[in-house]
Design an enzyme around this catalytic site. Structure first.
Site, PDB file in Angstrom:
ATOM      1  N   ASP A   1       0.842  -1.191   0.000  1.00  0.00           N
ATOM      2  CA  ASP A   1       0.000   0.000   0.000  1.00  0.00           C
ATOM      3  C   ASP A   1       0.880   1.245   0.000  1.00  0.00           C
ATOM      4  O   ASP A   1       1.904   1.297   0.686  1.00  0.00           O
ATOM      5  CB  ASP A   1      -0.910   0.019   1.231  1.00  0.00           C
ATOM      6  CG  ASP A   1      -1.982   1.083   1.127  1.00  0.00           C
ATOM      7  OD1 ASP A   1      -2.989   0.817   0.440  1.00  0.00           O
ATOM      8  OD2 ASP A   1      -1.824   2.159   1.721  1.00  0.00           O
TER       9      ASP A   1
ATOM     10  N   ASP B   1      -4.846   2.372  -4.367  1.00  0.00           N
ATOM     11  CA  ASP B   1      -3.406   2.520  -4.169  1.00  0.00           C
ATOM     12  C   ASP B   1      -2.811   1.248  -3.573  1.00  0.00           C
ATOM     13  O   ASP B   1      -1.809   1.290  -2.881  1.00  0.00           O
ATOM     14  CB  ASP B   1      -3.105   3.718  -3.264  1.00  0.00           C
ATOM     15  CG  ASP B   1      -3.721   3.571  -1.873  1.00  0.00           C
ATOM     16  OD1 ASP B   1      -4.748   2.885  -1.754  1.00  0.00           O
ATOM     17  OD2 ASP B   1      -3.174   4.141  -0.911  1.00  0.00           O
TER      18      ASP B   1
END
Length: 370
Positions: free
Chosen positions: A244, A287
């Site tokens: 992430d 993301d």
């Protein structure tokens, strides 16, 4: 022989039309799901009544225009567009994958007639494709539609349409008609070639994330399930890594969505560079990235994760400018165990990633199996 040739020609034609329709629907579905990941700007765009005054998010509009142009280029589609419903008879174009300088470009808010299938997509939330439609100005097309759904309410707030031109296939079919008296093998080869090209386009549309060029979540899920089935038979180790981008929302808010998109592209390139050719790299969320590590145990996966974090930090430090955002990665690692499903393995790696964030970000956390 002529009668057999006619039926063969008709079968090839129907196969091509069906495949074109499926391809169009799959590209439209992919684009709709991408929009749904960040639905609020699209809803705001759809609610605008007077687009001539430009009282809307022009940055979002330009970014989606660019994305749709890339999507059209990568899939071979003739037109890719998103629309809103004005009435049961009319739609208005919101996003158009054409260059603004082209005479084919439809400015935002341009109204057009609503087709029967489009109306069903808006009302029922289904996907579907038309047969060949012959438009006097535009030409012959097969069009696929997919709904854009606000997941919080279940409401269809827009529709993505994808047109594939039938003209170039019509030229091939005309040649087939002229050759129908010759051996059928030639006809079969031509039909097979067309279908194989369409299958390649369809596979690309289904499996590639168009922003980063990595595999998408659909491909990740399919490959992970497939590898787990093999692991049960061969008994070799298998690990999963979830990555992430730290503080990505803050990067978007402070620097804008264009910088956010470039950040995701850069992270994707680095991930691909730092991993092995056997590793399967995908973008599985806004993301969030995933790396499937075949024949890799937990300790080896941890070392790979730490190498990614270290090399990422080192590479960015060497090229970072004062005005650039601060970008770091948090990584969670988990290993598959007997009896574990793909969903459970994804969850363990995801939880490990959040533990890495809670421990200060910019690091790796390994889920230890008890």
């Amino acid at each position: 022989m002529s009668l057999s040739g006619y039926f063969l020609y008709d079968s090839i034609r129907n196969l091509i039309v069906n495949e074109l329709g499926n391809n169009a629907v799959n590209v439209a579905f992919t684009a709709a799901k991408f929009i749904e990941q960040d639905i609020e700007p699209f809803i705001a765009l759809a609610k605008v009544e007077d687009y001539d005054r430009q009282e809307y998010d022009t940055d979002y509009y330009k970014r989606m225009q660019t994305l749709f142009r890339e999507l059209k280029k990568n899939t071979g589609a003739t037109f890719v567009f998103a629309e809103k419903k004005l009435s049961d008879l009319k739609i208005a174009y919101l996003i158009d994958g054409e260059d603004p300088s082209s005479e084919l470009f439809s400015p935002i808010g341009t109204a057009d007639n609503m087709g029967e299938l489009e109306l069903r997509v808006f009302k029922e939330g289904i996907t579907g494709a038309t047969d060949i439609e012959n438009w006097e100005f535009w030409g012959k097309f097969v069009t696929g539609y997919a709904p854009i759904v606000d997941r919080s309410t279940g409401e269809v707030v827009g529709v993505v349409g994808v047109d594939f031109s039938f003209d170039y296939i019509e030229n091939l079919l005309s040649k087939i008609r002229r050759l129908i008296i010759f051996p059928f093998l030639l006809i079969l080869l031509l039909g097979t070639y067309i279908l194989s090209r369409l299958a390649i386009d369809r596979s690309t549309a289904l499996n590639i994330d168009y922003l980063t060029g990595l595999h998408n979540k659909r491909y990740h899920d399919v490959r992970l399930s497939s590898l787990i089935r093999k692991q049960r038979f061969y008994g070799r180790p298998l690990s999963l890594m979830i990555i992430d981008v730290d503080s990505f929302k803050e990067i978007n808010d402070e620097f804008g969505h264009d910088v956010g998109d470039e950040t995701l592209k850069m992270v994707a390139r680095k991930i691909k560079l730092y991993t092995r050719s056997t590793d399967i790299c995908s973008r599985v969320g806004g993301d969030e990235f995933a790396i499937i590590l075949p024949e890799t145990d937990l300790e080896r996966a941890r070392l790979i994760g730490e190498r990614i974090v270290d090399r990422f930090r080192s590479d960015l430090s060497a090229t970072k400018k004062d005005c650039d955002p601060e970008i770091t990665l948090s990584i969670g690692v988990a290993q598959w165990r007997e009896g574990m499903s793909a969903r459970e393995l994804n969850q363990l790696a995801d939880v490990a990633m959040y533990r890495a964030k809670s421990k200060g970000r910019n690091g790796v956390y390994v889920h230890q199996q008890h």
